[in-house]
Write a protein that holds these residues in place. Sequence first.
Motif, mmCIF file in Angstrom:
data_model
loop_
_atom_site.group_PDB
_atom_site.id
_atom_site.type_symbol
_atom_site.label_atom_id
_atom_site.label_comp_id
_atom_site.label_asym_id
_atom_site.label_seq_id
_atom_site.Cartn_x
_atom_site.Cartn_y
_atom_site.Cartn_z
ATOM 1 N N ASP A 24 0.860 -1.178 0.000
ATOM 2 C CA ASP A 24 0.000 0.000 0.000
ATOM 3 C C ASP A 24 0.897 1.229 0.000
ATOM 4 N N LEU A 25 0.911 1.979 -1.094
ATOM 5 C CA LEU A 25 1.792 3.122 -1.220
ATOM 6 C C LEU A 25 1.277 4.358 -0.482
ATOM 7 N N ASN A 26 0.022 4.341 -0.043
ATOM 8 C CA ASN A 26 -0.521 5.439 0.763
ATOM 9 C C ASN A 26 -0.172 5.286 2.236
ATOM 10 N N ASN A 27 0.239 4.123 2.640
ATOM 11 C CA ASN A 27 0.463 3.830 4.051
ATOM 12 C C ASN A 27 1.927 3.453 4.294
ATOM 13 N N GLN A 28 2.829 4.346 3.973
ATOM 14 C CA GLN A 28 4.263 4.173 4.194
ATOM 15 C C GLN A 28 4.791 2.881 3.585
ATOM 16 N N ASN A 29 4.270 2.559 2.405
ATOM 17 C CA ASN A 29 4.719 1.391 1.651
ATOM 18 C C ASN A 29 4.572 0.089 2.442
ATOM 19 N N ARG A 30 3.554 0.004 3.275
ATOM 20 C CA ARG A 30 3.336 -1.185 4.099
ATOM 21 C C ARG A 30 2.840 -2.349 3.244
ATOM 22 N N LYS A 31 3.418 -3.521 3.506
ATOM 23 C CA LYS A 31 2.960 -4.717 2.783
ATOM 24 C C LYS A 31 1.576 -5.095 3.278
ATOM 25 N N VAL A 32 0.644 -5.224 2.315
ATOM 26 C CA VAL A 32 -0.735 -5.549 2.629
ATOM 27 C C VAL A 32 -0.929 -7.060 2.678
ATOM 28 N N LYS A 33 -0.362 -7.752 1.682
ATOM 29 C CA LYS A 33 -0.565 -9.198 1.614
ATOM 30 C C LYS A 33 0.413 -9.803 0.617
ATOM 31 N N ASP A 34 0.483 -11.111 0.642
ATOM 32 C CA ASP A 34 1.179 -11.884 -0.378
ATOM 33 C C ASP A 34 0.137 -12.713 -1.110
ATOM 34 N N ILE A 35 0.271 -12.787 -2.432
ATOM 35 C CA ILE A 35 -0.602 -13.628 -3.242
ATOM 36 C C ILE A 35 0.223 -14.851 -3.640
ATOM 37 N N ASP A 36 -0.172 -16.008 -3.173
ATOM 38 C CA ASP A 36 0.525 -17.244 -3.521
ATOM 39 C C ASP A 36 0.036 -17.697 -4.894
ATOM 40 N N VAL A 37 0.943 -17.740 -5.869
ATOM 41 C CA VAL A 37 0.549 -18.156 -7.209
ATOM 42 C C VAL A 37 1.101 -19.531 -7.578
ATOM 43 N N GLY A 38 1.885 -20.130 -6.709
ATOM 44 C CA GLY A 38 2.326 -21.502 -6.904
ATOM 45 C C GLY A 38 3.278 -21.731 -8.053
ATOM 46 N N THR A 39 3.881 -20.673 -8.560
ATOM 47 C CA THR A 39 4.825 -20.819 -9.656
ATOM 48 C C THR A 39 5.833 -19.676 -9.560
ATOM 49 N N SER A 40 7.000 -19.874 -10.107
ATOM 50 C CA SER A 40 7.976 -18.786 -10.058
ATOM 51 C C SER A 40 7.452 -17.615 -10.879
#
Length: 167
Positions: A24-40
Amino acid sequence: CFSCFGLPQLYATNTGDASISVFDLNNQNRKVKDIDVGTSVDEIVLDSKSGGLYIRNRLGGSAVFFYDPVNKYLSTIRNENTAGSQGIGMWPTQTIYDDGNLYVLSHYAGRIDVVNALTHKINGSVLLKLSYKPRTDGISTMVMDRTRRIIYAAFPELGEIAVADAT
């Protein structure tokens, strides 16, 4: 890759653990989540109309995937492994999203396949123009001049630039 839906977000690839981090670039670049896509993940491109993500993976299957963030569903765009000559070419090295189409540069096929963003079917292929026929496995990157509807693809080993019509 930045979101185009009013919320400034940054999507970052995590090749080693097969995920995409969303910040989230509005909130001091805080990581919101990770999306697991199961592939490189080698590259991600945002579909500005649907909010979906195109994910390019050339190492673990030479594939391009589409991630639907609403349904949290990952689908594979048909490629030469799954659809023969009716799929995108092997070892995709770069993608560009433009005006409802995804352009996929294929390292080994030596072409740019055009994928319709709504149907995820191949509309056709864009031929690269050079004065001679080089080894196709030298193509590594491309850029689009959106104003003139021209794609330039680089053959760095040869010191050549191929030109393609994107209309």
